[in-house]
Design an enzyme around this catalytic site. Structure first.
Site, PDB file in Angstrom:
ATOM      1  N   ASP A   1       1.063  -0.952   0.370  1.00 57.94           N
ATOM      2  CA  ASP A   1       0.006   0.211  -0.030  1.00 57.94           C
ATOM      3  C   ASP A   1       0.342   1.277   0.193  1.00 57.94           C
ATOM      4  OD1 ASP A   1       1.108   0.107   2.794  1.00 57.94           O
ATOM      5  OD2 ASP A   1      -0.646  -0.925   3.322  1.00 57.94           O
TER       6      ASP A   1
ATOM      7  N   GLU B   1      -0.281  -9.178  -1.760  1.00 56.19           N
ATOM      8  CA  GLU B   1      -1.116  -8.489  -0.328  1.00 56.19           C
ATOM      9  C   GLU B   1      -2.016  -8.006  -0.623  1.00 56.19           C
ATOM     10  OE1 GLU B   1       1.458  -7.490   3.619  1.00 56.19           O
ATOM     11  OE2 GLU B   1       1.518  -6.303   3.024  1.00 56.19           O
TER      12      GLU B   1
ATOM     13  N   GLU C   1      -2.213   4.768   3.656  1.00 52.98           N
ATOM     14  CA  GLU C   1      -2.074   3.443   3.053  1.00 52.98           C
ATOM     15  C   GLU C   1      -3.285   2.955   2.592  1.00 52.98           C
ATOM     16  OE1 GLU C   1       1.501   4.031   5.117  1.00 52.98           O
ATOM     17  OE2 GLU C   1      -0.127   4.874   5.379  1.00 52.98           O
TER      18      GLU C   1
ATOM     19  N   HIS D   1       7.490   4.351  13.105  1.00 51.68           N
ATOM     20  CA  HIS D   1       7.559   5.086  11.780  1.00 51.68           C
ATOM     21  C   HIS D   1       6.125   5.011  11.011  1.00 51.68           C
ATOM     22  CE1 HIS D   1       6.219   1.153   9.642  1.00 51.68           C
ATOM     23  NE2 HIS D   1       6.024   2.200   8.830  1.00 51.68           N
TER      24      HIS D   1
ATOM     25  N   ARG E   1       3.299   7.112   9.469  1.00 56.58           N
ATOM     26  CA  ARG E   1       3.188   8.972   9.491  1.00 56.58           C
ATOM     27  C   ARG E   1       2.527   9.248  10.706  1.00 56.58           C
ATOM     28  NH1 ARG E   1       4.168  12.297   5.153  1.00 56.58           N
ATOM     29  NH2 ARG E   1       4.996  10.165   3.493  1.00 56.58           N
TER      30      ARG E   1
ATOM     31  N   HIS F   1      13.995   3.861  12.156  1.00 64.55           N
ATOM     32  CA  HIS F   1      13.660   4.460  10.526  1.00 64.55           C
ATOM     33  C   HIS F   1      14.455   5.245  10.522  1.00 64.55           C
ATOM     34  CE1 HIS F   1      10.873   6.073   8.052  1.00 64.55           C
ATOM     35  NE2 HIS F   1      10.822   5.030   7.857  1.00 64.55           N
TER      36      HIS F   1
END
Length: 394
Positions: free
Chosen positions: A102, A124, A138, A215, A217, A248
């Site tokens: 995604d 996926e 995503e 990590h 967003r 990250h």
């Protein structure tokens, strides 16, 4: 390679490299496929090193959109990737394009292939949180990719149900299992050869390990700082436990979680960790604290409990099985949930390093990549349709 079908595999980020590498390896073993890895340059050296863990290298690497002010905004990144991927696909003879998950690179790859009238295979496929704005962006990406895909490789039967609810035809879906199980088990068996001194020290340490990552967003800023403070509190409460914070690549994200942890003697901050070393750490850990979807799945390969620092998750199978628990980013909730895990009998006993849950893995049986490769052959009329992974096999 004459007569083989050229399949372009779009890889933008490290998670994509991890989950697509086993599929590339399986395609290489067929008599009909010529797989070519096309990287977008987003994670640069990290992606190249991750592919190298599986004996792979990209055929071509594109330059990501430059942004002097830092990470590119999603719209700018996607537009740049669409332009560069479109140009690349138009210049080559490609019979199918594989995208995974995604990310912006997955969406751009699917769009570029669609505009070039090349069949799109989505690895996926079918994960859904139910909220188009969470995780952002995503959830929206994966819904849009579904509209453009010709073949949907669903990791679980729940993902298949989500696709059917979106109107995807049943004969365009194959339930494969999740390729990350193939990847993490293989990587965890790689010999320790990375030259990161702190990682060597961690691997030689007999203390119980807890792996921490952050990590997403939507967690940038104060939510990630709260996670860091919760880990700091746990490190004080459990001085005999080693907490490994896998950083990250984004320096601002890294700083946010590490700022509360730098002076803690039982907290290790090794920076970004090579994938094979990270897989070995997971295999030895007693708990993971993470907002990563991939780690929710990878941990299941080792029966490792996960505290998910998010308010919702599209990986519902882990929650349903009891391996994962949603705790959000509230410090008190994270600490209380970790205390509950540590209180289970034997968890912090160094004489029992291989604790696992007596449950089947909800994400697959380690043969997902084989089914994905066979499904690509079926789409192109070159191989029989593989059997779906069934509930009994997980």
């Amino acid at each position: 390679m004459s007569g083989r079908q050229r399949i372009a595999i779009v890889v933008g980020t490290r998670p994509e490299a991890v989950k697509l590498a086993p599929v590339v390896r399986e395609l290489q073993r067929t008599r009909w496929a010529e797989p070519t890895v096309l990287t977008t340059g987003q994670h640069g050296t990290v992606v190249r090193n991750t592919l190298a863990c599986f004996g792979l290298r990209p055929e071509a690497e594109l330059a990501p959109p430059a942004n002097a002010r830092g990470p590119a905004p999603v719209a700018e990144l996607t537009a740049g990737l669409l332009s560069s991927l479109g140009s690349r696909l138009r210049a080559t003879d490609v019979h199918a394009v594989l995208v995974q998950g995604d990310t912006s690179s997955a969406l751009a790859g699917a769009m570029a292939a669609f505009f070039a009238r090349i069949p799109v295979v989505h690895v996926e496929a079918g994960l859904r949180s139910g909220d188009a704005r969470s995780p952002f962006p995503e959830e929206a990406h994966r819904r849009m990719i579904a509209e453009l895909s010709d073949l949907h490789l669903a990791p679980t039967r729940a993902a298949r149900r989500n696709l059917r609810a979106q109107g995807v035809a049943a004969d365009r879906i194959v339930v494969t299992g999740n390729t990350v199980i193939d990847a993490v088990v293989a990587a965890s068996r790689n010999p320790c050869h990375r030259t990161v001194p702190e990682l060597r020290e961690i691997e030689q340490d007999s203390a119980p390990l807890v792996v921490v990552t952050a990590h997403r967003r939507e967690n940038w800023g104060e939510p990630i700082r709260r996670v860091g403070r919760a880990v700091a509190a746990l490190s004080r409460q459990y001085p005999d436990v080693t907490f490994v914070v896998a950083a990250h690549m984004n320096p601002s994200v890294r700083t946010a979680i590490e700022e509360s942890l730098r002076d803690r003697p039982n907290v290790r901050l090794p920076g970004p960790i090579p994938y094979d070393a990270f897989a070995r750490l997971l295999s030895r850990s007693v708990l993971a604290i993470t907002d990563s979807g991939g780690i929710q799945e990878e941990a299941a390969a080792f029966g490792l409990p996960v505290l998910v620092t998010r308010d919702n998750t599209e990986r519902t199978e882990g929650v349903d099985s009891g391996l994962a628990r949603l705790v959000g980013t509230d410090e008190t909730e994270i600490v209380a949930a970790a205390e509950k895990e540590f209180a289970r009998e034997g968890v912090l006993d160094v004489r029992k390093p291989d604790l696992s849950f007596p449950r089947p893995n909800p994400y697959g049986d380690g043969r997902a990549a084989r089914r994905c490769a066979a499904a690509c052959g079926w789409l192109l009329g070159l191989a029989p349709r593989p059997s779906d992974l069934t509930d009994q096999e997980t």
